[in-house]
Design an enzyme around this catalytic site. Sequence first.
Site, PDB file in Angstrom:
ATOM      1  N   HIS A 214       0.880  -1.168   0.000  1.00 51.33           N
ATOM      2  CA  HIS A 214       0.000   0.000   0.000  1.00 51.33           C
ATOM      3  C   HIS A 214       0.924   1.226   0.000  1.00 51.33           C
ATOM      4  CE1 HIS A 214      -4.038  -1.866   0.712  1.00 51.33           C
ATOM      5  NE2 HIS A 214      -3.235  -2.898   0.904  1.00 51.33           N
ATOM      6  N   CYS A 245      -7.872  -0.843   3.710  1.00 54.02           N
ATOM      7  CA  CYS A 245      -8.406  -2.014   4.402  1.00 54.02           C
ATOM      8  C   CYS A 245      -9.343  -1.515   5.489  1.00 54.02           C
ATOM      9  CB  CYS A 245      -7.274  -2.847   5.012  1.00 54.02           C
ATOM     10  SG  CYS A 245      -7.903  -4.206   6.025  1.00 54.02           S
TER      11      CYS A 245
HETATM   12  P1  HMG Z   1     -17.167 -13.769  12.989  1.00 54.69           P
HETATM   13  O1  HMG Z   1     -18.160 -12.731  13.348  1.00 54.69           O
HETATM   14  O2  HMG Z   1     -16.210 -14.255  14.026  1.00 54.69           O
HETATM   15  O3  HMG Z   1     -17.826 -15.014  12.240  1.00 54.69           O
HETATM   16  O4  HMG Z   1     -16.322 -13.183  11.763  1.00 54.69           O
HETATM   17  P2  HMG Z   1     -18.868 -16.084  12.707  1.00 54.69           P
HETATM   18  O5  HMG Z   1     -18.386 -17.389  12.166  1.00 54.69           O
HETATM   19  O6  HMG Z   1     -19.140 -15.974  14.167  1.00 54.69           O
HETATM   20  O7  HMG Z   1     -20.173 -15.658  11.894  1.00 54.69           O
HETATM   21  C1  HMG Z   1     -20.853 -14.438  12.151  1.00 54.69           C
HETATM   22  C2  HMG Z   1     -21.916 -14.236  11.079  1.00 54.69           C
HETATM   23  O8  HMG Z   1     -21.301 -14.071   9.797  1.00 54.69           O
HETATM   24  C3  HMG Z   1     -22.846 -15.455  10.944  1.00 54.69           C
HETATM   25  O9  HMG Z   1     -24.075 -14.950  10.486  1.00 54.69           O
HETATM   26  C4  HMG Z   1     -22.209 -16.256   9.838  1.00 54.69           C
HETATM   27  O10 HMG Z   1     -23.101 -17.071   9.148  1.00 54.69           O
HETATM   28  C5  HMG Z   1     -21.693 -15.146   8.915  1.00 54.69           C
HETATM   29  P3  HMG Z   1     -25.327 -14.773  11.495  1.00 54.69           P
HETATM   30  O11 HMG Z   1     -25.516 -16.125  12.118  1.00 54.69           O
HETATM   31  O12 HMG Z   1     -24.867 -13.719  12.504  1.00 54.69           O
HETATM   32  O13 HMG Z   1     -26.414 -14.307  10.600  1.00 54.69           O
HETATM   33  N1  HMG Z   1     -20.514 -15.538   8.137  1.00 54.69           N
HETATM   34  C6  HMG Z   1     -20.431 -15.424   6.801  1.00 54.69           C
HETATM   35  N2  HMG Z   1     -21.300 -14.978   5.884  1.00 54.69           N
HETATM   36  C7  HMG Z   1     -20.883 -14.997   4.599  1.00 54.69           C
HETATM   37  N3  HMG Z   1     -19.640 -15.407   4.226  1.00 54.69           N
HETATM   38  C8  HMG Z   1     -18.756 -15.846   5.112  1.00 54.69           C
HETATM   39  C9  HMG Z   1     -19.147 -15.875   6.476  1.00 54.69           C
HETATM   40  N4  HMG Z   1     -18.513 -16.242   7.614  1.00 54.69           N
HETATM   41  C10 HMG Z   1     -19.376 -16.048   8.616  1.00 54.69           C
HETATM   42  N5  HMG Z   1     -17.539 -16.229   4.742  1.00 54.69           N
HETATM   43  C11 HMG Z   1     -15.127 -13.561   9.725  1.00 54.69           C
HETATM   44  C12 HMG Z   1     -15.261 -13.927  11.184  1.00 54.69           C
HETATM   45  C13 HMG Z   1     -13.807 -14.133   9.246  1.00 54.69           C
HETATM   46  C14 HMG Z   1     -16.281 -14.150   8.956  1.00 54.69           C
HETATM   47  C15 HMG Z   1     -15.150 -12.006   9.588  1.00 54.69           C
HETATM   48  O14 HMG Z   1     -14.222 -11.477  10.485  1.00 54.69           O
HETATM   49  C16 HMG Z   1     -14.828 -11.510   8.204  1.00 54.69           C
HETATM   50  O15 HMG Z   1     -15.566 -11.756   7.270  1.00 54.69           O
HETATM   51  N6  HMG Z   1     -13.691 -10.788   8.057  1.00 54.69           N
HETATM   52  C17 HMG Z   1     -13.256 -10.294   6.768  1.00 54.69           C
HETATM   53  C18 HMG Z   1     -12.593  -8.951   6.917  1.00 54.69           C
HETATM   54  C19 HMG Z   1     -12.057  -8.480   5.579  1.00 54.69           C
HETATM   55  O16 HMG Z   1     -12.597  -8.820   4.535  1.00 54.69           O
HETATM   56  N7  HMG Z   1     -10.988  -7.656   5.615  1.00 54.69           N
HETATM   57  C20 HMG Z   1     -10.399  -7.155   4.411  1.00 54.69           C
HETATM   58  C21 HMG Z   1      -9.634  -8.187   3.638  1.00 54.69           C
HETATM   59  S1  HMG Z   1      -7.988  -8.470   4.261  1.00 54.69           S
HETATM   60  C22 HMG Z   1      -7.045  -7.227   3.534  1.00 54.69           C
HETATM   61  O17 HMG Z   1      -7.573  -6.327   2.925  1.00 54.69           O
HETATM   62  C23 HMG Z   1      -5.547  -7.350   3.577  1.00 54.69           C
HETATM   63  C24 HMG Z   1      -4.940  -7.805   2.232  1.00 54.69           C
HETATM   64  O18 HMG Z   1      -5.267  -6.889   1.192  1.00 54.69           O
HETATM   65  C25 HMG Z   1      -3.412  -7.902   2.341  1.00 54.69           C
HETATM   66  C26 HMG Z   1      -2.762  -6.629   2.939  1.00 54.69           C
HETATM   67  O19 HMG Z   1      -3.022  -5.514   2.473  1.00 54.69           O
HETATM   68  O20 HMG Z   1      -1.985  -6.838   3.865  1.00 54.69           O
HETATM   69  C27 HMG Z   1      -5.454  -9.183   1.841  1.00 54.69           C
HETATM   70 MG    MG Z   2      -4.244  -4.988   0.853  1.00 57.33          MG
END
Ligand code: HMG
Ligand code: MG
Length: 308
Positions: A214, A245
């Site tokens: 970034h 992010c």
């Molecule tokens: P959580 O709240 O601990 O998950 O989140 P959970 O398992 O307890 O589930 C909570 C709710 O989410 C439930 O729904 C699940 O069904 C649902 P409810 O019962 O409340 O209705 N759920 C989902 N729904 C759709 N798709 C799924 C999913 N998983 C659970 N996959 C979790 C844990 C990992 C899901 C959450 O923290 C999350 O989605 N995080 C993603 C954050 C993100 O996208 N960040 C940006 C990307 S990383 C980045 O940008 C860095 C990178 O570019 C590299 C860099 O720059 O260094 C890659």
């Molecule tokens: Mg990134």
Amino acid sequence: MLRRGRNVTERVRIVEVGPRDGLQNEKTEVNSEFKVALIGKLVAAGLTTVEATAFVSPKWVPQMADAAEVYAQIAKRPGLNFPVLVPNEAGYQRARAVGVEEIAVFGAASEAFSRKNINASIAESLDRFRAVVERARADGVRVRGYVSTVLGCPYQGEVPLSDVVRVAQALHRMGCYEISLGDTIGVGTPRAARAMVDAVLQDIPASALAVHFHDTRGQALANIYACLDRGIRVVDSSVSGLGGCPYAAGASGNVATEDVVYMLHGIGFSTGIDLGALIEVSRWISAKLGREPASKLARAGLFVPKPA
Ligand code: HMG
Ligand code: MG
């Protein structure tokens, strides 16, 4: 200094992350149709790997709630890769339901960032990823692995290199074909970037590594140059420098793809990308989002020397 053979044009593969890393943090609403159009334009400009979307929780990242619709509408062709982010088995199932062929799991070298970003400790996240990677490999799905916060963390500060190496090793050993090393908040400088890559290279060959910078502090191109010098040949970037992010305050966009490609072509690498076409995509997406492109190149345009 970067030294290469004089007769062979070496290729650098760009992993375009704009539709995912770029749009995941976007305040302006961008509908699925527009995202699909963006991906199509990037492919038309010569990008062969475009990270398309993220099958993450829509409660966490509402911008990616339409992952299935977007993926289903992309025009796929042999030779093109459209990896998607998958954090857990639920995400994997959603991705497979629309025929995804490549996923990326995303971990962090910082414990604090891991908890903020995916609500899991590093150890828990690696256990989750191991289960996903096993299933993916059994299904013939390729898996890329990210390590975030490799040069610093917005919550924890310093990140020991040993933690970067440990997480990269774990992802590589569980079967990720490529590990992308992410300077999530753009704090690195070339010396730190080189030292980080050197540490990871003790265990993982350059052919299985990518860098993901970034440009928060304007160091990304210099950092990429330093990593090319160490043999890295895969670079993540985002058209027009889109991005950030949602779980890293202060993270600006990724380094702009067009600025990276301009530098790469200038120092003699090939990319297969049509820079003029890419600049048009950058201006198009910026106009849609109602702002100037963040890249230098889209603002300045290509330099076309006048005939003598
Ligand atoms: P959580 O709240 O601990 O998950 O989140 P959970 O398992 O307890 O589930 C909570 C709710 O989410 C439930 O729904 C699940 O069904 C649902 P409810 O019962 O409340 O209705 N759920 C989902 N729904 C759709 N798709 C799924 C999913 N998983 C659970 N996959 C979790 C844990 C990992 C899901 C959450 O923290 C999350 O989605 N995080 C993603 C954050 C993100 O996208 N960040 C940006 C990307 S990383 C980045 O940008 C860095 C990178 O570019 C590299 C860099 O720059 O260094 C890659
Ligand atoms: Mg990134």
